[in-house]
Design a protein around this motif. Structure first.
Motif, PDB file in Angstrom:
ATOM      1  N   THR A  33     -36.038  -2.218  15.955  1.00 55.64           N
ATOM      2  CA  THR A  33     -36.349  -0.730  16.130  1.00 55.64           C
ATOM      3  C   THR A  33     -36.103   0.166  14.965  1.00 55.64           C
ATOM      4  N   ARG A  34     -35.638  -0.682  13.757  1.00 57.29           N
ATOM      5  CA  ARG A  34     -35.597  -0.109  12.386  1.00 57.29           C
ATOM      6  C   ARG A  34     -34.417   0.864  12.540  1.00 57.29           C
ATOM      7  N   ARG A  35     -33.249   0.364  13.262  1.00 57.75           N
ATOM      8  CA  ARG A  35     -32.211   1.124  13.244  1.00 57.75           C
ATOM      9  C   ARG A  35     -31.064   0.272  12.971  1.00 57.75           C
ATOM     10  N   ILE A  36     -31.031  -0.624  11.629  1.00 59.28           N
ATOM     11  CA  ILE A  36     -30.076  -1.546  11.491  1.00 59.28           C
ATOM     12  C   ILE A  36     -28.660  -1.133  11.462  1.00 59.28           C
ATOM     13  N   ALA A  37     -28.321   0.184  11.042  1.00 55.44           N
ATOM     14  CA  ALA A  37     -27.089   0.708  10.952  1.00 55.44           C
ATOM     15  C   ALA A  37     -26.558   0.862  12.324  1.00 55.44           C
ATOM     16  N   LEU A  38     -27.224   1.477  13.015  1.00 56.01           N
ATOM     17  CA  LEU A  38     -26.723   1.627  14.530  1.00 56.01           C
ATOM     18  C   LEU A  38     -26.274  -0.081  15.256  1.00 56.01           C
ATOM     19  N   LEU A  42     -23.086  -1.324  16.968  1.00 53.99           N
ATOM     20  CA  LEU A  42     -22.737  -1.987  18.335  1.00 53.99           C
ATOM     21  C   LEU A  42     -22.317  -3.326  18.248  1.00 53.99           C
ATOM     22  N   ALA A  43     -22.732  -4.019  17.185  1.00 52.20           N
ATOM     23  CA  ALA A  43     -22.045  -5.467  17.009  1.00 52.20           C
ATOM     24  C   ALA A  43     -20.559  -5.360  17.144  1.00 52.20           C
ATOM     25  N   GLY A  44     -19.824  -4.129  16.800  1.00 52.29           N
ATOM     26  CA  GLY A  44     -18.605  -3.816  17.017  1.00 52.29           C
ATOM     27  C   GLY A  44     -17.858  -4.256  18.312  1.00 52.29           C
ATOM     28  N   ILE A  45     -18.822  -3.946  19.447  1.00 50.15           N
ATOM     29  CA  ILE A  45     -18.356  -4.295  20.839  1.00 50.15           C
ATOM     30  C   ILE A  45     -18.148  -5.730  20.886  1.00 50.15           C
ATOM     31  N   LEU A  46     -19.254  -6.572  20.589  1.00 49.86           N
ATOM     32  CA  LEU A  46     -19.119  -8.074  20.462  1.00 49.86           C
ATOM     33  C   LEU A  46     -17.858  -8.648  19.863  1.00 49.86           C
ATOM     34  N   LEU A  47     -17.773  -7.982  18.612  1.00 56.26           N
ATOM     35  CA  LEU A  47     -16.283  -8.370  17.607  1.00 56.26           C
ATOM     36  C   LEU A  47     -15.090  -7.832  18.508  1.00 56.26           C
ATOM     37  N   VAL A 110     -31.693   2.178  21.103  1.00 60.94           N
ATOM     38  CA  VAL A 110     -32.197   3.318  21.230  1.00 60.94           C
ATOM     39  C   VAL A 110     -31.352   4.415  22.016  1.00 60.94           C
ATOM     40  N   HIS A 111     -30.808   3.433  22.959  1.00 57.76           N
ATOM     41  CA  HIS A 111     -29.685   4.554  24.072  1.00 57.76           C
ATOM     42  C   HIS A 111     -28.627   4.957  23.191  1.00 57.76           C
ATOM     43  N   PHE A 112     -28.202   4.295  22.370  1.00 51.28           N
ATOM     44  CA  PHE A 112     -27.076   4.671  21.557  1.00 51.28           C
ATOM     45  C   PHE A 112     -27.332   5.760  20.780  1.00 51.28           C
ATOM     46  N   GLU A 113     -28.535   5.831  20.204  1.00 47.60           N
ATOM     47  CA  GLU A 113     -29.138   6.871  19.323  1.00 47.60           C
ATOM     48  C   GLU A 113     -29.232   8.121  20.088  1.00 47.60           C
ATOM     49  N   ALA A 114     -29.686   8.004  21.187  1.00 49.16           N
ATOM     50  CA  ALA A 114     -29.878   9.070  22.028  1.00 49.16           C
ATOM     51  C   ALA A 114     -28.447   9.719  22.817  1.00 49.16           C
ATOM     52  N   ALA A 115     -27.833   8.734  23.109  1.00 50.88           N
ATOM     53  CA  ALA A 115     -26.318   9.271  23.695  1.00 50.88           C
ATOM     54  C   ALA A 115     -25.673   9.820  22.639  1.00 50.88           C
ATOM     55  N   ILE A 118     -20.831   5.637  21.861  1.00 48.63           N
ATOM     56  CA  ILE A 118     -20.755   4.221  22.773  1.00 48.63           C
ATOM     57  C   ILE A 118     -20.453   4.742  24.248  1.00 48.63           C
ATOM     58  N   PRO A 119     -19.462   5.439  24.478  1.00 48.60           N
ATOM     59  CA  PRO A 119     -19.064   6.004  26.116  1.00 48.60           C
ATOM     60  C   PRO A 119     -20.240   6.401  26.507  1.00 48.60           C
ATOM     61  N   GLY A 120     -20.994   7.152  25.937  1.00 47.14           N
ATOM     62  CA  GLY A 120     -22.266   8.009  26.492  1.00 47.14           C
ATOM     63  C   GLY A 120     -23.270   6.984  26.750  1.00 47.14           C
ATOM     64  N   MET A 121     -23.334   6.080  25.758  1.00 46.30           N
ATOM     65  CA  MET A 121     -24.587   4.832  26.051  1.00 46.30           C
ATOM     66  C   MET A 121     -23.986   4.056  27.278  1.00 46.30           C
ATOM     67  N   VAL A 122     -22.778   3.740  27.275  1.00 47.87           N
ATOM     68  CA  VAL A 122     -22.282   2.778  28.550  1.00 47.87           C
ATOM     69  C   VAL A 122     -22.849   3.571  29.861  1.00 47.87           C
ATOM     70  N   ARG A 123     -22.429   5.051  29.960  1.00 51.04           N
ATOM     71  CA  ARG A 123     -22.573   5.800  31.240  1.00 51.04           C
ATOM     72  C   ARG A 123     -24.110   5.862  31.445  1.00 51.04           C
ATOM     73  N   ASN A 124     -24.860   6.134  30.504  1.00 48.79           N
ATOM     74  CA  ASN A 124     -26.372   6.073  30.480  1.00 48.79           C
ATOM     75  C   ASN A 124     -26.979   4.661  31.280  1.00 48.79           C
ATOM     76  N   LEU A 125     -26.339   3.572  30.666  1.00 47.52           N
ATOM     77  CA  LEU A 125     -26.883   2.164  30.970  1.00 47.52           C
ATOM     78  C   LEU A 125     -26.366   1.785  32.319  1.00 47.52           C
ATOM     79  N   LEU A 126     -25.192   2.386  32.942  1.00 44.19           N
ATOM     80  CA  LEU A 126     -24.666   1.993  34.200  1.00 44.19           C
ATOM     81  C   LEU A 126     -25.469   2.786  35.434  1.00 44.19           C
ATOM     82  N   LYS A 127     -26.471   3.712  35.146  1.00 48.00           N
ATOM     83  CA  LYS A 127     -26.998   4.346  36.083  1.00 48.00           C
ATOM     84  C   LYS A 127     -27.929   3.123  36.912  1.00 48.00           C
ATOM     85  N   ARG A 128     -28.102   3.616  37.962  1.00 50.16           N
ATOM     86  CA  ARG A 128     -28.788   2.711  38.879  1.00 50.16           C
ATOM     87  C   ARG A 128     -29.891   2.255  38.635  1.00 50.16           C
ATOM     88  N   SER A 129     -30.885   3.073  37.980  1.00 48.00           N
ATOM     89  CA  SER A 129     -32.117   2.973  37.511  1.00 48.00           C
ATOM     90  C   SER A 129     -32.268   2.042  36.490  1.00 48.00           C
TER      91      SER A 129
END
Length: 266
Positions: A33-38, A42-47, A110-115, A118-129
């Motif tokens: 996605t050419r967003r290596i810094a983002l 996010l790798a901090g979550i796995l860390l 991509v969702h992280f950039e839009a949100a 990280i909390p905003g991204m998680v809320r978005n990803l937990l949507k039913r759709s």
């Protein structure tokens, strides 16, 4: 020999190595996605998963050492080998999940950039759709993927270095604990000597491996290296991690005696 007191640290060992290995998928997703810094953020979550598991694992392994020191655990060395076997299983799970995780990582970035957080991204990803669409990204490994790993030449030197680093990291803590068991008079010094082993791995990782991967990633972002080549490199790094956890089985006891020799000279 296999009990709850051993099964739980094995589970955490699997989580640690699976999380560490899947960080490659996040980096590759960032390249796509050419967003290596983002992606690195996010790798901090796995860390976080890895470090939390490591904190929970420590006291459990320590209790195995205490039991062995009282003479109530004659299978202590075998249990340590079981723990390293769990590291191999965790890495193998990461390899199986890698194609799926790369696809998911690309969308997560991509969702992280839009949100914007990280909390905003998680809320978005937990949507039913979004949850319903998750099945679209499931991609099991294929024979075609395996064949692509050997095309255009494998980064053999980088892989050998990664095998060495992974082997040292896998056995570092366990060898120091086994040395504490072998040398009860220097048990505290031996158990605190993990840095004697992991320090070597840190030097190799910091000087020889991470800069090389970062350089290749930057060249890929500039269009000097095809993305297919980076897919191959990260795949080879995963395979070398798997072999590293296997090599650690051989290093466990020799490194324990080496630590014991070092602390006995102090």
């Amino acid at each position: 020999m296999l009990s709850i007191s051993l099964a739980l640290p094995m589970l955490f060992t699997m989580l640690i190595h699976a999380a560490d290995s899947l960080s490659y998928a996040l980096r590759l997703g960032g390249l796509r996605t050419r967003r290596i810094a983002l992606a690195i953020s996010l790798a901090g979550i796995l860390l976080l998963v890895s470090r939390t598991s490591n904190m929970a694992q420590g006291p459990m392994i320590g209790s195995l050492v205490d039991t062995a020191a009282r003479g109530a655990n004659p299978h202590f060395a075998a249990q340590l080998h079981w723990l390293m076997g769990a590291a191999t299983i965790g890495t193998a799970i990461a390899i199986f999940c890698f194609p799926t995780m790369v696809k998911l990582s690309s969308r997560m970035v991509v969702h992280f950039e839009a949100a914007g957080s990280i909390p905003g991204m998680v809320r978005n990803l937990l949507k039913r759709s979004k949850i319903r669409n998750a099945a679209y990204y499931i991609t099991p490994p294929s024979w075609q993927m395996a064949k692509r790993l050997v095309q255009h030449g494998m980064p053999r030197r980088l892989m050998l270095l990664n095998v060495a680093v992974t082997a040292i990291y896998t056995t570092g803590v366990l060898s120091s604990l086994y040395a504490a068991y072998l040398y009860p008079a220097q048990a505290v010094a031996a158990s605190q000597s993990t840095g004697l082993i992991n320090g070597m791995a840190t030097i190799l990782l910091t000087i020889l491996i991470d800069p090389r991967i970062s350089l290749l990633s930057d060249r890929s972002l500039r269009g000097e290296i095809r993305l297919d080549r980076m897919n191959q490199i990260y795949g080879c790094m995963l395979i070398s991690r798997l072999f590293g956890t296997m090599v650690a089985q051989v290093l466990l006891i020799p490194l324990a005696y080496w630590i014991g020799w070092i602390v006995s000279m102090m």
